[in-house]
Write a protein that holds these residues in place. Structure first.
Motif, PDB file in Angstrom:
ATOM      1  N   ALA A  23       0.822  -1.211   0.000  1.00  0.00           N
ATOM      2  CA  ALA A  23       0.000   0.000   0.000  1.00  0.00           C
ATOM      3  C   ALA A  23       0.850   1.252   0.000  1.00  0.00           C
ATOM      4  N   ALA A  24       2.024   1.202   0.656  1.00  0.00           N
ATOM      5  CA  ALA A  24       2.866   2.390   0.761  1.00  0.00           C
ATOM      6  C   ALA A  24       3.434   2.814  -0.582  1.00  0.00           C
ATOM      7  N   ASP A  25       3.771   1.853  -1.457  1.00  0.00           N
ATOM      8  CA  ASP A  25       4.362   2.205  -2.755  1.00  0.00           C
ATOM      9  C   ASP A  25       4.029   1.137  -3.790  1.00  0.00           C
ATOM     10  N   PRO A  26       2.769   1.079  -4.231  1.00  0.00           N
ATOM     11  CA  PRO A  26       2.389   0.022  -5.174  1.00  0.00           C
ATOM     12  C   PRO A  26       3.075   0.153  -6.526  1.00  0.00           C
ATOM     13  N   HIS A  27       3.380   1.380  -6.963  1.00  0.00           N
ATOM     14  CA  HIS A  27       3.975   1.544  -8.287  1.00  0.00           C
ATOM     15  C   HIS A  27       5.379   0.949  -8.349  1.00  0.00           C
ATOM     16  N   ALA A  28       6.126   1.045  -7.256  1.00  0.00           N
ATOM     17  CA  ALA A  28       7.425   0.376  -7.211  1.00  0.00           C
ATOM     18  C   ALA A  28       7.233  -1.138  -7.261  1.00  0.00           C
ATOM     19  N   ALA A  29       6.180  -1.621  -6.593  1.00  0.00           N
ATOM     20  CA  ALA A  29       5.889  -3.056  -6.633  1.00  0.00           C
ATOM     21  C   ALA A  29       5.512  -3.495  -8.043  1.00  0.00           C
ATOM     22  N   TYR A  30       4.719  -2.679  -8.756  1.00  0.00           N
ATOM     23  CA  TYR A  30       4.341  -3.031 -10.126  1.00  0.00           C
ATOM     24  C   TYR A  30       5.570  -3.110 -11.033  1.00  0.00           C
ATOM     25  N   GLU A  31       6.511  -2.198 -10.835  1.00  0.00           N
ATOM     26  CA  GLU A  31       7.730  -2.220 -11.654  1.00  0.00           C
ATOM     27  C   GLU A  31       8.521  -3.493 -11.401  1.00  0.00           C
ATOM     28  N   ARG A  32       8.631  -3.894 -10.139  1.00  0.00           N
ATOM     29  CA  ARG A  32       9.343  -5.144  -9.829  1.00  0.00           C
ATOM     30  C   ARG A  32       8.602  -6.340 -10.421  1.00  0.00           C
ATOM     31  N   MET A  33       7.273  -6.328 -10.317  1.00  0.00           N
ATOM     32  CA  MET A  33       6.484  -7.410 -10.900  1.00  0.00           C
ATOM     33  C   MET A  33       6.733  -7.524 -12.400  1.00  0.00           C
ATOM     34  N   ARG A  34       6.766  -6.383 -13.078  1.00  0.00           N
ATOM     35  CA  ARG A  34       6.920  -6.377 -14.535  1.00  0.00           C
ATOM     36  C   ARG A  34       8.273  -6.955 -14.942  1.00  0.00           C
ATOM     37  N   ARG A  35       9.310  -6.597 -14.189  1.00  0.00           N
ATOM     38  CA  ARG A  35      10.645  -7.112 -14.508  1.00  0.00           C
ATOM     39  C   ARG A  35      10.730  -8.625 -14.286  1.00  0.00           C
ATOM     40  N   ALA A 316      -4.382   0.330 -12.079  1.00  0.00           N
ATOM     41  CA  ALA A 316      -3.269   1.239 -11.824  1.00  0.00           C
ATOM     42  C   ALA A 316      -2.032   0.835 -12.611  1.00  0.00           C
ATOM     43  N   ALA A 317      -1.689  -0.449 -12.595  1.00  0.00           N
ATOM     44  CA  ALA A 317      -0.494  -0.907 -13.297  1.00  0.00           C
ATOM     45  C   ALA A 317      -0.694  -0.882 -14.806  1.00  0.00           C
ATOM     46  N   CYS A 318      -1.879  -1.285 -15.283  1.00  0.00           N
ATOM     47  CA  CYS A 318      -2.141  -1.296 -16.725  1.00  0.00           C
ATOM     48  C   CYS A 318      -2.092   0.119 -17.308  1.00  0.00           C
ATOM     49  N   ASN A 319      -2.666   1.076 -16.585  1.00  0.00           N
ATOM     50  CA  ASN A 319      -2.655   2.453 -17.071  1.00  0.00           C
ATOM     51  C   ASN A 319      -1.246   2.993 -17.217  1.00  0.00           C
ATOM     52  N   ASN A 320      -0.310   2.459 -16.422  1.00  0.00           N
ATOM     53  CA  ASN A 320       1.074   2.923 -16.456  1.00  0.00           C
ATOM     54  C   ASN A 320       2.000   1.908 -17.113  1.00  0.00           C
ATOM     55  N   ASP A 321       1.430   1.025 -17.907  1.00  0.00           N
ATOM     56  CA  ASP A 321       2.208   0.063 -18.674  1.00  0.00           C
ATOM     57  C   ASP A 321       3.131   0.825 -19.636  1.00  0.00           C
ATOM     58  N   PRO A 322       4.436   0.585 -19.584  1.00  0.00           N
ATOM     59  CA  PRO A 322       5.344   1.286 -20.504  1.00  0.00           C
ATOM     60  C   PRO A 322       4.968   1.135 -21.967  1.00  0.00           C
ATOM     61  N   GLU A 323       4.331   0.008 -22.326  1.00  0.00           N
ATOM     62  CA  GLU A 323       3.908  -0.178 -23.711  1.00  0.00           C
ATOM     63  C   GLU A 323       2.820   0.811 -24.107  1.00  0.00           C
ATOM     64  N   LEU A 324       2.080   1.305 -23.104  1.00  0.00           N
ATOM     65  CA  LEU A 324       1.001   2.253 -23.371  1.00  0.00           C
ATOM     66  C   LEU A 324       1.506   3.688 -23.431  1.00  0.00           C
ATOM     67  N   THR A 325       2.459   4.014 -22.575  1.00  0.00           N
ATOM     68  CA  THR A 325       2.891   5.408 -22.439  1.00  0.00           C
ATOM     69  C   THR A 325       4.205   5.713 -23.156  1.00  0.00           C
ATOM     70  N   ARG A 326       4.848   4.702 -23.739  1.00  0.00           N
ATOM     71  CA  ARG A 326       6.144   4.942 -24.384  1.00  0.00           C
ATOM     72  C   ARG A 326       6.000   5.962 -25.514  1.00  0.00           C
ATOM     73  N   GLY A 327       6.883   6.967 -25.521  1.00  0.00           N
ATOM     74  CA  GLY A 327       6.891   7.970 -26.582  1.00  0.00           C
ATOM     75  C   GLY A 327       5.976   9.147 -26.346  1.00  0.00           C
ATOM     76  N   LEU A 328       5.154   9.087 -25.287  1.00  0.00           N
ATOM     77  CA  LEU A 328       4.258  10.203 -25.012  1.00  0.00           C
ATOM     78  C   LEU A 328       4.997  11.278 -24.207  1.00  0.00           C
ATOM     79  N   PRO A 329       4.769  12.545 -24.512  1.00  0.00           N
ATOM     80  CA  PRO A 329       5.402  13.615 -23.736  1.00  0.00           C
ATOM     81  C   PRO A 329       4.780  13.722 -22.362  1.00  0.00           C
ATOM     82  N   PRO A 330       5.496  14.312 -21.386  1.00  0.00           N
ATOM     83  CA  PRO A 330       4.913  14.497 -20.054  1.00  0.00           C
ATOM     84  C   PRO A 330       3.609  15.292 -20.127  1.00  0.00           C
ATOM     85  N   GLY A 331       2.637  14.858 -19.362  1.00  0.00           N
ATOM     86  CA  GLY A 331       1.352  15.554 -19.346  1.00  0.00           C
ATOM     87  C   GLY A 331       0.414  15.149 -20.457  1.00  0.00           C
TER      88      GLY A 331
END
Length: 404
Positions: A23-35, A316-331
């Motif tokens: 709960a404290a840092d799920p996004h770090a957990a998602y990154e480890r899961m993906r690797r 949360a993890a799917c929305n931040n999937d690198p395959e989805l956001t790769r190449g997009l500018p910030p914002g």
């Protein structure tokens, strides 16, 4: 690509989603899961409850749009799960659209959508503004508040109860039961409290119909009986109180902790609706859900998912999937609604436009009332509530100039 395997991981190999560290840092957990695991991750929802967590955007969309291979009916699964299991109330079968498929899904969903669509959006906005005014009045002169307990929750609770035609006394019991279920703390008792409260609401509206969602569902050609009605209300409250509270709170947190984002919002470069979409991408209020139960072993990209074991979509993890956001500018995600926060396929949330309107109105009203509002504690001291499903702060304390 993962290799096909018919041997599910053991409990010690699964990643627990129920611990405070997640709960404290799920996004770090998602990154480890993906690797380590790729798009499909062996997890544990609570001690001894295995599941597969889907963290790949494309894989999630395929599963959500394939109700034949991935139905939402958990009845075989729950035969092996005790009633005391803390996550069972959030996952067990109910006669409603969320846990049905085929003709029954259509019957339940048609009654829900027709009754929700009849809500007048102009009247809804006025209702939210009135409730927001009442909430603000409780802390305006204090110069400080907790936006979870004193603002977001009262708005979600009172607005939804009004839409459903639910008196305060019954609504308070519903809120108590729902909170216990989402927190997975004493969830079995919470389920009992919730069940009795919604049954009382059904009885009330059977005898005293009014212009509300509950009464409209009762009058719908689907002819829902009392048990079916009670379970429709459980779904509506489950989707309406906790997630809506968290959406308002998480968006306020984003505005209060991201100076660049806040500056763009105050300069009208972003709208509150853009802020909501940014949060729905990054920290959706229901982070891991949309659960399905394949009746047969299901192959997904070379990984064989066991039959009758939960497949959980991590929005949360799917929305931040690198395959989805790769190449997009910030914002670039602001204003983009390709996220999965409302699910997809036949179980897409039927009330997303209403949720947008309620959250947008509540946040805009708060910012108008307190343009100089700040966090009362350092951002690093904010604490997230443990639980495998939600993304929810314990509190969001703020300070602002006291006014009459």
């Amino acid at each position: 690509m993962n290799t096909t395997s018919t041997e599910p991981p053991t409990g010690t190999d699964r990643i627990p989603l129920h611990v405070p560290e997640f709960a404290a840092d799920p996004h770090a957990a998602y990154e480890r899961m993906r690797r380590t695991h790729g798009a499909l991750v062996p997890v544990e929802l609570s001690p001894g409850i295995p599941a597969t967590l889907v963290i790949g955007y494309l894989q999630a969309r395929r599963i959500l749009n394939d109700p034949l291979r991935f139905p939402a009916d958990p009845r075989v699964w729950q035969q092996q799960v005790p009633g005391s299991c803390p996550v069972r109330p959030m996952m067990e079968w109910r006669p409603n659209a969320l846990r049905s498929s085929g003709g029954e899904h259509y019957r339940y969903r048609s009654a829900n959508t027709a009754s929700i669509d009849a809500v007048d959006q102009h009247e809804l906005r006025a209702l939210v503004e009135n409730v927001a005014d009442s909430a603000i009045a409780t802390f305006r002169t204090a110069g400080r508040a907790d936006l979870v307990s004193q603002y977001a929750f009262p708005i979600a609770f009172r607005v939804l109860s009004t839409l459903l035609g639910c008196p305060d006394e019954i609504g308070a019991r519903i809120a108590e039961g729902m909170a216990a279920i989402f927190n997975t703390a004493d969830a079995d008792r919470g389920n009992q409290v919730l069940g009795q409260a919604v049954a009382d609401l059904v009885t009330l509206r059977r005898h005293q119909p009014a212009d509300d969602i509950t009464s409209r569902m009762m009058a719908h050609p689907a002819h829902l009986d009392d048990q079916e009605m009670a379970h429709q209300l459980v779904t509506l409250y489950g989707a309406g109180i906790e997630p809506l509270t968290n959406l308002i709170v998480n968006t306020c947190r984003k505005i209060l902790t991201d100076e660049n984002f806040s500056a763009a919002l105050h300069a009208a470069q972003f709208l509150v609706r853009d802020a909501l979409d940014t949060v729905l991408y990054r920290d959706p209020p229901l982070a891991n859900y949309c659960i399905t139960y394949p009746p047969y072993p299901a192959d997904v990209d070379g990984t064989l998912l066991p039959a009758h074991q939960p497949v959980v979509i991590s929005m949360a993890a799917c929305n931040n999937d690198p395959e989805l956001t790769r190449g997009l500018p910030p914002g670039a995600i602001a204003g983009n609604r390709a996220h999965l926060a409302w699910s997809a396929g036949p179980h897409t949330c039927p009330a997303r436009s209403h949720a947008y309107l309620i959250a947008e109105t509540a946040i805009s009203h708060l910012l108008d009332a307190f343009p100089q509002m700040d966090l009362a504690v350092p951002a690093g001291e904010l604490r997230w509530r443990p639980g495998p499903f939600h993304r929810a702060l314990e509190s969001l304390p703020v300070v602002m100039p006291a006014t009459r």
